[in-house]
Design a protein around this motif. Structure first.
Motif, PDB file in Angstrom:
ATOM      1  N   ALA A   1      44.043  40.889  35.329  1.00  0.00           N
ATOM      2  CA  ALA A   1      43.015  40.957  36.375  1.00  0.00           C
ATOM      3  C   ALA A   1      42.955  39.699  37.232  1.00  0.00           C
ATOM      4  O   ALA A   1      42.249  39.674  38.226  1.00  0.00           O
ATOM      5  CB  ALA A   1      41.658  41.229  35.750  1.00  0.00           C
TER       6      ALA A   1
ATOM      7  N   TYR B   1      30.933  48.010  40.538  1.00  0.00           N
ATOM      8  CA  TYR B   1      32.077  47.724  41.394  1.00  0.00           C
ATOM      9  C   TYR B   1      33.167  48.752  41.149  1.00  0.00           C
ATOM     10  O   TYR B   1      33.441  49.101  40.002  1.00  0.00           O
ATOM     11  CB  TYR B   1      32.639  46.330  41.115  1.00  0.00           C
ATOM     12  CG  TYR B   1      31.877  45.276  41.866  1.00  0.00           C
ATOM     13  CD1 TYR B   1      32.299  44.857  43.116  1.00  0.00           C
ATOM     14  CD2 TYR B   1      30.713  44.742  41.349  1.00  0.00           C
ATOM     15  CE1 TYR B   1      31.576  43.917  43.826  1.00  0.00           C
ATOM     16  CE2 TYR B   1      29.982  43.808  42.046  1.00  0.00           C
ATOM     17  CZ  TYR B   1      30.419  43.393  43.290  1.00  0.00           C
ATOM     18  OH  TYR B   1      29.697  42.488  43.996  1.00  0.00           O
TER      19      TYR B   1
ATOM     20  N   LYS C   1      41.564  51.897  29.697  1.00  0.00           N
ATOM     21  CA  LYS C   1      42.692  51.337  28.956  1.00  0.00           C
ATOM     22  C   LYS C   1      42.362  51.171  27.471  1.00  0.00           C
ATOM     23  O   LYS C   1      43.260  51.161  26.631  1.00  0.00           O
ATOM     24  CB  LYS C   1      43.089  49.971  29.542  1.00  0.00           C
ATOM     25  CG  LYS C   1      43.421  49.998  31.019  1.00  0.00           C
ATOM     26  CD  LYS C   1      44.843  50.463  31.259  1.00  0.00           C
ATOM     27  CE  LYS C   1      45.103  50.528  32.756  1.00  0.00           C
ATOM     28  NZ  LYS C   1      46.469  50.922  33.060  1.00  0.00           N
TER      29      LYS C   1
ATOM     30  N   PRO D   1      37.241  34.507  45.908  1.00  0.00           N
ATOM     31  CA  PRO D   1      37.799  34.916  47.198  1.00  0.00           C
ATOM     32  C   PRO D   1      37.727  33.819  48.263  1.00  0.00           C
ATOM     33  O   PRO D   1      38.574  33.765  49.155  1.00  0.00           O
ATOM     34  CB  PRO D   1      36.962  36.135  47.586  1.00  0.00           C
ATOM     35  CG  PRO D   1      36.637  36.756  46.271  1.00  0.00           C
ATOM     36  CD  PRO D   1      36.375  35.561  45.358  1.00  0.00           C
TER      37      PRO D   1
ATOM     38  N   LEU E   1      40.078  42.960  48.455  1.00  0.00           N
ATOM     39  CA  LEU E   1      39.823  42.892  47.027  1.00  0.00           C
ATOM     40  C   LEU E   1      39.141  44.152  46.510  1.00  0.00           C
ATOM     41  O   LEU E   1      39.625  44.796  45.576  1.00  0.00           O
ATOM     42  CB  LEU E   1      38.946  41.667  46.780  1.00  0.00           C
ATOM     43  CG  LEU E   1      38.751  41.271  45.346  1.00  0.00           C
ATOM     44  CD1 LEU E   1      40.066  40.991  44.675  1.00  0.00           C
ATOM     45  CD2 LEU E   1      37.849  40.052  45.284  1.00  0.00           C
TER      46      LEU E   1
ATOM     47  N   VAL F   1      44.776  49.023  41.029  1.00  0.00           N
ATOM     48  CA  VAL F   1      44.387  49.963  39.963  1.00  0.00           C
ATOM     49  C   VAL F   1      44.373  51.374  40.535  1.00  0.00           C
ATOM     50  O   VAL F   1      44.863  52.335  39.917  1.00  0.00           O
ATOM     51  CB  VAL F   1      42.997  49.592  39.386  1.00  0.00           C
ATOM     52  CG1 VAL F   1      42.535  50.643  38.392  1.00  0.00           C
ATOM     53  CG2 VAL F   1      43.025  48.213  38.755  1.00  0.00           C
TER      54      VAL F   1
ATOM     55  N   HIS G   1      39.520  37.779  38.615  1.00  0.00           N
ATOM     56  CA  HIS G   1      38.329  38.606  38.485  1.00  0.00           C
ATOM     57  C   HIS G   1      38.393  39.296  37.142  1.00  0.00           C
ATOM     58  O   HIS G   1      39.452  39.678  36.690  1.00  0.00           O
ATOM     59  CB  HIS G   1      38.248  39.623  39.616  1.00  0.00           C
ATOM     60  CG  HIS G   1      38.178  38.947  40.932  1.00  0.00           C
ATOM     61  ND1 HIS G   1      37.004  38.499  41.470  1.00  0.00           N
ATOM     62  CD2 HIS G   1      39.156  38.549  41.766  1.00  0.00           C
ATOM     63  CE1 HIS G   1      37.262  37.879  42.601  1.00  0.00           C
ATOM     64  NE2 HIS G   1      38.557  37.889  42.812  1.00  0.00           N
ATOM     65  N   SER G   2      37.257  39.454  36.520  1.00  0.00           N
ATOM     66  CA  SER G   2      37.275  40.119  35.227  1.00  0.00           C
ATOM     67  C   SER G   2      37.623  41.589  35.446  1.00  0.00           C
ATOM     68  O   SER G   2      37.287  42.169  36.475  1.00  0.00           O
ATOM     69  CB  SER G   2      35.910  39.975  34.570  1.00  0.00           C
ATOM     70  OG  SER G   2      34.894  40.326  35.477  1.00  0.00           O
TER      71      SER G   2
ATOM     72  N   SER H   1      37.187  49.945  41.217  1.00  0.00           N
ATOM     73  CA  SER H   1      38.390  49.248  40.767  1.00  0.00           C
ATOM     74  C   SER H   1      39.077  48.549  41.936  1.00  0.00           C
ATOM     75  O   SER H   1      38.872  48.896  43.097  1.00  0.00           O
ATOM     76  CB  SER H   1      39.372  50.245  40.151  1.00  0.00           C
ATOM     77  OG  SER H   1      38.779  50.866  39.041  1.00  0.00           O
ATOM     78  N   GLN H   2      39.910  47.579  41.589  1.00  0.00           N
ATOM     79  CA  GLN H   2      40.652  46.868  42.623  1.00  0.00           C
ATOM     80  C   GLN H   2      41.795  47.737  43.165  1.00  0.00           C
ATOM     81  O   GLN H   2      42.187  48.736  42.563  1.00  0.00           O
ATOM     82  CB  GLN H   2      41.168  45.541  42.079  1.00  0.00           C
ATOM     83  CG  GLN H   2      40.023  44.553  41.806  1.00  0.00           C
ATOM     84  CD  GLN H   2      40.498  43.196  41.314  1.00  0.00           C
ATOM     85  OE1 GLN H   2      41.600  42.774  41.631  1.00  0.00           O
ATOM     86  NE2 GLN H   2      39.673  42.527  40.536  1.00  0.00           N
TER      87      GLN H   2
ATOM     88  N   SER I   1      37.275  45.483  35.557  1.00  0.00           N
ATOM     89  CA  SER I   1      36.050  46.280  35.699  1.00  0.00           C
ATOM     90  C   SER I   1      35.828  47.092  34.439  1.00  0.00           C
ATOM     91  O   SER I   1      36.764  47.380  33.693  1.00  0.00           O
ATOM     92  CB  SER I   1      36.179  47.219  36.906  1.00  0.00           C
ATOM     93  OG  SER I   1      37.024  48.300  36.591  1.00  0.00           O
ATOM     94  N   ILE I   2      34.587  47.511  34.202  1.00  0.00           N
ATOM     95  CA  ILE I   2      34.323  48.329  33.007  1.00  0.00           C
ATOM     96  C   ILE I   2      35.061  49.650  33.102  1.00  0.00           C
ATOM     97  O   ILE I   2      35.438  50.222  32.090  1.00  0.00           O
ATOM     98  CB  ILE I   2      32.818  48.585  32.744  1.00  0.00           C
ATOM     99  CG1 ILE I   2      32.129  49.179  33.967  1.00  0.00           C
ATOM    100  CG2 ILE I   2      32.111  47.343  32.273  1.00  0.00           C
ATOM    101  CD1 ILE I   2      30.831  49.870  33.565  1.00  0.00           C
ATOM    102  N   HIS I   3      35.287  50.120  34.320  1.00  0.00           N
ATOM    103  CA  HIS I   3      36.057  51.343  34.512  1.00  0.00           C
ATOM    104  C   HIS I   3      37.465  51.166  33.933  1.00  0.00           C
ATOM    105  O   HIS I   3      37.957  51.993  33.177  1.00  0.00           O
ATOM    106  CB  HIS I   3      36.156  51.634  36.010  1.00  0.00           C
ATOM    107  CG  HIS I   3      36.302  53.088  36.308  1.00  0.00           C
ATOM    108  ND1 HIS I   3      35.487  53.766  37.171  1.00  0.00           N
ATOM    109  CD2 HIS I   3      37.171  53.996  35.839  1.00  0.00           C
ATOM    110  CE1 HIS I   3      35.841  55.026  37.218  1.00  0.00           C
ATOM    111  NE2 HIS I   3      36.867  55.197  36.427  1.00  0.00           N
ATOM    112  N   THR I   4      38.093  50.067  34.312  1.00  0.00           N
ATOM    113  CA  THR I   4      39.442  49.770  33.827  1.00  0.00           C
ATOM    114  C   THR I   4      39.435  49.614  32.313  1.00  0.00           C
ATOM    115  O   THR I   4      40.296  50.158  31.614  1.00  0.00           O
ATOM    116  CB  THR I   4      39.950  48.471  34.491  1.00  0.00           C
ATOM    117  OG1 THR I   4      39.846  48.630  35.911  1.00  0.00           O
ATOM    118  CG2 THR I   4      41.401  48.188  34.122  1.00  0.00           C
TER     119      THR I   4
END
Lengths: 399, 399
Positions: B22, A78, B35, B131, A270, A84, B25-26, A80-81, B28-31
């Protein structure tokens, strides 16, 4: 149609059918290639994007994603939202992240603004990019401001302000430079307009072609983004498809008052960017990338303006002033725009935009995009031959 | 937190902060990677997708787009419009193109349905994919149907029908299999429900996980798509992210009455698919590709069900019945779900979904996705160790 073979005539009929089906947008080259496989499309001059920027982006992507194997992550996970990605863009746009709404192409942002913020009345300039009026709901009144052919479709600041004061809309839309005319409103006039129209709830300024505009020969970017900081009613909408040559990725952003962004994000949007669009926006926020991009931007503007000047010299074609990466051109030798488009495509493999379906254009208009220098030479030569064939066919008819 | 070093405790605090930001929603692994760069995420078991399908897709893409150089076209040019892609999908979905609405991921379709078709009242099962209630506008009443823990969060057909008859909503939503419980409603029950609820304007059946469900050991796909042909009120929503392992591409479709599709397309959703999503859907319509996909689908179901059975044997974990590609698991040894999640991540690099924010779950729940066989073994062993550390810490506290 004179001087077309049987097979070419059949292709022209097929094209007519596809154009009729596509409504207010020209059929994509994908669709044409599929439905008319005998057609050989060499150059898509219907398509408005900087090909050098596509070169730059695909090079970056090859190094960053394909060679490293990271492409898989971009496809699999997924993205990022919304906020972000807004945070990534905030420094380079010069606005807080709360004012940034990223979109799945500018058309998603246009839809969001028109559906969620426009309740009573919208003023739209004509001719225009059709989604602005197509997306308007049934309860909203649309008032059209016609740019006049005899004034080269130019924007008249005082007349426009008078119209807005008379009509009291909640939304006005300015595309700058305008699509499909290419007409440009100087930043100074935009600033004055915003200052004097504080009673309008939504002043939409679509800057999807602003990277091709200029006010002097040093070519600095003339965006009005800063106005969104100072005026709560300003909404900047920006497609990245044209200037960065990545229409297939679907990436755009809006800059607007933070309450508007919060309203949109509160119950929607989203994960509306793809992994590739997120990758692009991370590049866009990178100064090193932007320096490389700046070179291809300025080079393309110079090539484009030279191409327009050459087109303007062709007999049978009237070219209107443009600071976008396309020109609106009127065919003045008796040929129809459809005939010009289909001959360009069938005889020369060059696809230009027949503007027959564009509201606010009365006559035979086509829109011709600037491509690479080499392609522009082919477009120019093809247009010369197609226009000439009309002269010859008339001579034959007379003799 | 016992047995975490100073640095690990700091990471846990950082995780807590990201989780708070977040929302429902959890992160993301990117975020997380951005961070908390000290964290080493090895396995994303928060993420619901078939990794073998991602392998298959990236292989196809490498051959079709990267090796051939066609990728550039996919990035550069506009994708086809909504109904063009609908036409491609019509034969394999078994419905006319006029009933197909393609979307930028299923979330775009959920948003469209909830914003444009739901006016009065919606019934949503709990726990659910957030959602569905987050996108509901302020003028719409939301009624929740609570799945009961003591009934293993199972769907009760008769009680549900009674509730709908009592509440008379205009929209009901069934996710099948359900997220985050994994509970499955047999197709026969879906058919009966649709037959008996003809007065509901919108029966939304979200089949985003249906490719992982089965009713017998020959594993045929049990979609309810055909019901949309027979009943005007049925709306099928389908994400392609999970079963095809391509969440980053954003691709989904809806199947619904043609008037609904026409209503959505009339003033919006012009170019809402990216070039890559269009490429994917063209693959999806290809029988040869689907044959290859079918192998990885069935293999993944078998691996997944075996993995769930192994998880169910771990002391301290209660696993609920699932026919999706994830299980809802309750931590029954006194550890909190956040502690379990953060220890799995910090100590073992395995990211699972803390369900603390999920409405309708009262207790310490996590959701664990099935990945590759090898990854599942790591997830299993990590979970065993994390759960055991709690036992040990309690023993230490006692002694």
């Amino acid at each position: 149609m004179h001087s077309l073979s049987m097979q070419e005539k059949k292709l022209a009929e097929g094209l007519q059918e596809l154009s009729d089906q596509a409504g207010s947008h020209s059929p994509s080259i994908h669709t044409i290639a599929e439905k008319l496989p005998d057609l050989n499309i060499e150059i898509d001059a219907c398509f408005l994007s900087n090909p050098h920027a596509t070169d730059l982006f695909t090079r970056e992507m090859r190094n960053d994603l394909i060679k490293t194997g990271d492409l898989r992550k971009v496809l699999e996970f997924y993205p990022s939202q919304n906020q972000v990605i807004g945070e990534i863009l905030a420094p380079c746009l010069g606005v807080p992240k709360e004012m940034i709404f990223v979109g799945n192409g500018a058309t998603e942002i246009i839809q969001a603004v028109i559906h969620y913020f426009t309740f009573r009345k919208v003023i739209i300039n004509l001719p225009t990019f059709s989604p602005y009026y197509e997306f308007v709901g049934p309860d909203v009144e649309t008032v059209y401001n016609h740019f006049l052919q005899e004034e080269d479709f130019a924007f008249n600041l005082e007349e426009y302000i008078d119209l807005v004061k008379r009509e009291r809309p909640d939304t006005i839309v300015l595309i700058n430079p305008n699509n499909p005319t290419g007409g440009y409103i100087p930043l100074h006039d935009i600033e004055e307009l915003v200052r004097r129209l504080d009673f309008v709830e939504n002043i939409v300024i679509d800057e999807s072609f602003i990277h091709f505009a200029f006010e002097d020969e040093s070519y600095p970017l003339k965006t009005a983004t800063h106005l969104a900081n100072a005026y709560d009613n300003v909404i900047i909408i920006k497609s990245m498809s044209k200037d960065f040559g990545i229409a297939g990725i679907r990436a755009g952003y809006g800059v607007m008052h933070e309450d508007k962004v919060a309203g949109l994000l509160e119950n929607g949007y989203l994960w509306n960017l793809s992994g590739l669009a997120e990758y692009f926006f991370r590049l866009y926020a990178d100064e090193e990338f932007l320096r490389r991009y700046e070179e291809v931007r300025v080079r393309y503007i110079k090539d484009t303006q030279r191409f327009f000047a050459q087109l303007a010299e062709l007999p049978g074609l009237k070219v209107y002033p443009s600071k976008a990466n396309f020109v609106l051109a009127e065919i003045t030798n008796g040929m129809t725009a459809f005939d010009f488009m289909s001959r360009m495509l069938i005889k020369h493999g060059v696809y230009v935009r027949d503007c027959n379906d564009k509201m606010g254009l009365d006559g035979e208009f086509v829109r011709i995009a600037s491509r690479t220098d080499e392609e522009n030479r082919v477009i120019l030569e093809s247009a010369r031959q197609v226009l000439q064939s009309q002269e010859e066919s008339e001579l034959t008819a007379v003799s």
